[in-house]
Scaffold this motif. Structure first.
Motif, PDB file in Angstrom:
ATOM      1  N   GLN A 165       0.828  -1.087   0.111  1.00  0.00           N
ATOM      2  CA  GLN A 165       0.072  -0.061   0.010  1.00  0.00           C
ATOM      3  C   GLN A 165       0.830   1.383   0.031  1.00  0.00           C
ATOM      4  OE1 GLN A 165      -3.809   0.197   2.228  1.00  0.00           O
ATOM      5  NE2 GLN A 165      -3.229  -1.891   3.030  1.00  0.00           N
ATOM      6  N   PHE A 166       0.416   2.224  -0.736  1.00  0.00           N
ATOM      7  CA  PHE A 166       1.280   3.546  -0.825  1.00  0.00           C
ATOM      8  C   PHE A 166       0.146   4.698  -1.165  1.00  0.00           C
ATOM      9  CE2 PHE A 166       0.978   1.779  -5.052  1.00  0.00           C
ATOM     10  CZ  PHE A 166       0.854   2.599  -5.852  1.00  0.00           C
ATOM     11  N   LEU A 167       0.586   5.823  -0.707  1.00  0.00           N
ATOM     12  CA  LEU A 167       0.140   6.985  -0.914  1.00  0.00           C
ATOM     13  C   LEU A 167       0.709   7.907  -2.016  1.00  0.00           C
ATOM     14  CD1 LEU A 167      -2.214   9.280   0.196  1.00  0.00           C
ATOM     15  CD2 LEU A 167      -0.176   9.858   1.549  1.00  0.00           C
ATOM     16  N   GLU A 168       0.039   8.485  -2.936  1.00  0.00           N
ATOM     17  CA  GLU A 168       0.465   9.190  -3.825  1.00  0.00           C
ATOM     18  C   GLU A 168      -0.627  10.141  -4.506  1.00  0.00           C
ATOM     19  OE1 GLU A 168       1.435   7.252  -7.565  1.00  0.00           O
ATOM     20  OE2 GLU A 168      -0.418   6.134  -7.702  1.00  0.00           O
ATOM     21  N   ARG A 169      -0.329  11.226  -5.232  1.00  0.00           N
ATOM     22  CA  ARG A 169      -1.452  12.124  -5.505  1.00  0.00           C
ATOM     23  C   ARG A 169      -2.386  11.405  -6.325  1.00  0.00           C
ATOM     24  NH1 ARG A 169      -0.060  18.039  -8.646  1.00  0.00           N
ATOM     25  NH2 ARG A 169      -2.311  18.634  -8.703  1.00  0.00           N
ATOM     26  N   ASP A 170      -3.686  11.803  -6.053  1.00  0.00           N
ATOM     27  CA  ASP A 170      -5.038  11.239  -6.538  1.00  0.00           C
ATOM     28  C   ASP A 170      -5.290   9.905  -6.215  1.00  0.00           C
ATOM     29  OD1 ASP A 170      -5.555  13.599  -7.848  1.00  0.00           O
ATOM     30  OD2 ASP A 170      -4.562  13.105  -9.652  1.00  0.00           O
ATOM     31  N   ARG A 171      -4.582   9.364  -4.871  1.00  0.00           N
ATOM     32  CA  ARG A 171      -4.813   7.992  -4.464  1.00  0.00           C
ATOM     33  C   ARG A 171      -4.768   8.063  -2.834  1.00  0.00           C
ATOM     34  NH1 ARG A 171      -2.212   3.135  -3.074  1.00  0.00           N
ATOM     35  NH2 ARG A 171      -2.802   1.293  -4.113  1.00  0.00           N
ATOM     36  N   ASP A 172      -6.053   8.131  -2.489  1.00  0.00           N
ATOM     37  CA  ASP A 172      -6.184   8.401  -1.122  1.00  0.00           C
ATOM     38  C   ASP A 172      -6.166   7.155  -0.477  1.00  0.00           C
ATOM     39  OD1 ASP A 172      -6.188  11.172  -1.608  1.00  0.00           O
ATOM     40  OD2 ASP A 172      -8.470  11.396  -1.106  1.00  0.00           O
ATOM     41  N   LEU A 173      -5.922   7.166   0.996  1.00  0.00           N
ATOM     42  CA  LEU A 173      -6.055   5.575   1.542  1.00  0.00           C
ATOM     43  C   LEU A 173      -6.816   6.003   2.795  1.00  0.00           C
ATOM     44  CD1 LEU A 173      -2.243   4.711   1.655  1.00  0.00           C
ATOM     45  CD2 LEU A 173      -4.018   3.649  -0.053  1.00  0.00           C
ATOM     46  N   ILE A 174      -7.737   4.801   3.156  1.00  0.00           N
ATOM     47  CA  ILE A 174      -8.404   4.913   4.525  1.00  0.00           C
ATOM     48  C   ILE A 174      -7.886   3.414   5.120  1.00  0.00           C
ATOM     49  CG2 ILE A 174     -10.578   4.625   5.370  1.00  0.00           C
ATOM     50  CD1 ILE A 174     -11.837   5.980   2.951  1.00  0.00           C
ATOM     51  N   LEU A 175      -7.549   3.556   6.120  1.00  0.00           N
ATOM     52  CA  LEU A 175      -6.955   2.671   7.070  1.00  0.00           C
ATOM     53  C   LEU A 175      -7.890   2.159   8.037  1.00  0.00           C
ATOM     54  CD1 LEU A 175      -3.171   3.607   6.867  1.00  0.00           C
ATOM     55  CD2 LEU A 175      -4.444   1.881   5.554  1.00  0.00           C
ATOM     56  N   ASP A 176      -8.404   0.815   8.441  1.00  0.00           N
ATOM     57  CA  ASP A 176      -8.977   0.322   9.452  1.00  0.00           C
ATOM     58  C   ASP A 176      -7.850  -0.738  10.045  1.00  0.00           C
ATOM     59  OD1 ASP A 176     -10.576  -0.676  11.473  1.00  0.00           O
ATOM     60  OD2 ASP A 176     -11.921  -1.819  10.065  1.00  0.00           O
ATOM     61  N   LEU A 177      -7.138  -0.270  11.000  1.00  0.00           N
ATOM     62  CA  LEU A 177      -6.009  -1.061  11.506  1.00  0.00           C
ATOM     63  C   LEU A 177      -6.413  -1.852  12.660  1.00  0.00           C
ATOM     64  CD1 LEU A 177      -3.325   1.893  12.195  1.00  0.00           C
ATOM     65  CD2 LEU A 177      -3.395   0.340  10.242  1.00  0.00           C
ATOM     66  N   ASN A 178      -7.461  -1.848  13.135  1.00  0.00           N
ATOM     67  CA  ASN A 178      -7.989  -2.724  14.112  1.00  0.00           C
ATOM     68  C   ASN A 178      -9.116  -3.595  13.872  1.00  0.00           C
ATOM     69  OD1 ASN A 178      -9.678  -0.849  14.398  1.00  0.00           O
ATOM     70  ND2 ASN A 178      -9.229  -0.244  16.632  1.00  0.00           N
ATOM     71  N   ALA A 179      -9.452  -3.502  12.470  1.00  0.00           N
ATOM     72  CA  ALA A 179     -10.317  -4.342  11.803  1.00  0.00           C
ATOM     73  C   ALA A 179     -11.874  -4.179  12.688  1.00  0.00           C
ATOM     74  CB  ALA A 179      -9.974  -5.733  11.501  1.00  0.00           C
ATOM     75  N   ASP A 180     -12.358  -2.979  12.952  1.00  0.00           N
ATOM     76  CA  ASP A 180     -13.330  -3.042  13.766  1.00  0.00           C
ATOM     77  C   ASP A 180     -14.500  -2.339  12.936  1.00  0.00           C
ATOM     78  OD1 ASP A 180     -12.478  -0.343  13.864  1.00  0.00           O
ATOM     79  OD2 ASP A 180     -12.868   0.127  15.859  1.00  0.00           O
ATOM     80  N   GLY A 181     -14.165  -1.956  11.423  1.00  0.00           N
ATOM     81  CA  GLY A 181     -15.247  -1.396  10.685  1.00  0.00           C
ATOM     82  C   GLY A 181     -15.247   0.132  10.705  1.00  0.00           C
ATOM     83  N   ARG A 182     -14.303   0.652  11.303  1.00  0.00           N
ATOM     84  CA  ARG A 182     -14.152   2.068  11.400  1.00  0.00           C
ATOM     85  C   ARG A 182     -13.090   2.617  10.904  1.00  0.00           C
ATOM     86  NH1 ARG A 182     -15.849   3.461  17.427  1.00  0.00           N
ATOM     87  NH2 ARG A 182     -14.152   1.979  18.071  1.00  0.00           N
ATOM     88  N   ALA A 183     -12.904   3.615  10.164  1.00  0.00           N
ATOM     89  CA  ALA A 183     -11.516   4.318   9.527  1.00  0.00           C
ATOM     90  C   ALA A 183     -10.746   4.854  10.730  1.00  0.00           C
ATOM     91  CB  ALA A 183     -11.741   5.167   8.566  1.00  0.00           C
ATOM     92  N   ASP A 184      -9.621   4.250  11.101  1.00  0.00           N
ATOM     93  CA  ASP A 184      -8.726   4.737  11.970  1.00  0.00           C
ATOM     94  C   ASP A 184      -7.758   5.952  11.341  1.00  0.00           C
ATOM     95  OD1 ASP A 184      -9.487   2.832  14.113  1.00  0.00           O
ATOM     96  OD2 ASP A 184      -8.029   1.411  12.897  1.00  0.00           O
ATOM     97  N   LEU A 185      -7.400   6.009  10.142  1.00  0.00           N
ATOM     98  CA  LEU A 185      -6.619   7.046   9.512  1.00  0.00           C
ATOM     99  C   LEU A 185      -7.206   7.155   8.381  1.00  0.00           C
ATOM    100  CD1 LEU A 185      -2.994   5.763  10.612  1.00  0.00           C
ATOM    101  CD2 LEU A 185      -4.574   7.471  11.884  1.00  0.00           C
TER     102      LEU A 185
END
Length: 205
Positions: A51-71
């Motif tokens: 996984q990587f972040l670049e222009r026009d490619r946003d990331l949504i991370l659910d690190l603890n897998a609880d169904g909510r966006a952490d970052l």
């Protein structure tokens, strides 16, 4: 006339009296308990390779897998100085269920190294804030030059300290990443989440 006592008083030396006084003073001092140290615990690892972040490619991370966006991770293009300069800002956003360690003076976040500790409490001038953006790196372009800046600007792996809210309790965590200036990317590698709430963990372990 001098009054004579039926008994004689013992004579004490000045040094002896000082010793007695010192003992009395020390015995009256309250013992201050040592502050409790946070327990250091292991971490659950989350594989983020590829996984990587670049222009026009946003990331949504659910690190603890609880169904909510952490970052949330975004790249923001900004024009300034009457459109004579442009800036690409690579950012990480904490959400309502996460916190990032922020220096209240300059709003920066520490770029930790492997082996550094992530404390549950405030540490080294940093405090935990929810819903706060952190700049990973920035590219500033003008007619004269292109410059890069940011605390995480390194091909070596760095660790962003986090706290994650799960079932009403806060867990310390870290996000392992590296930056790629030629490719204009931020690469993700792993995340680590403490196995117990309210504990200290070690980056990379």
């Amino acid at each position: 006339m001098k009054m004579m006592l039926p008994f004689s008083l013992p004579r004490f030396s000045a040094a002896f009296c000082l010793c007695i006084l010192a003992v009395l003073v020390l015995s009256c001092k309250k013992k201050v308990p040592a502050p409790e140290q946070e327990p250091v615990v292991g971490a659950k690892h989350v594989d983020l390779s590829g996984q990587f972040l670049e222009r026009d490619r946003d990331l949504i991370l659910d690190l603890n897998a609880d169904g909510r966006a952490d970052l949330l991770m975004k790249v923001l293009p900004i024009a300034f100085d009457l459109n004579t300069k442009t800036k690409l800002t690579f950012q990480v956003y904490a959400t309502g269920v996460s916190r990032v360690a922020v220096n209240v003076t300059d709003e920066s976040s520490p770029a930790l190294r492997k082996g550094d500790q992530v404390f549950f409490g405030s540490f080294s001038g940093y405090e935990w804030f929810p819903a706060n953006p952190v700049i990973i790196m920035e590219k500033v372009s003008s007619a004269e030059a292109i410059t890069w800046q940011g605390a995480f600007l390194s091909e070596e792996h760095r660790f962003l300290p986090l706290q994650l809210l799960q079932e009403g309790k806060l867990y310390t965590a870290w996000l392992e990443l590296s930056t790629d200036k030629p490719g204009e990317k931020v690469h993700l590698h792993r995340a680590g989440i403490a196995l117990e709430p309210g504990s200290t963990i070690i980056c990379g372990q």
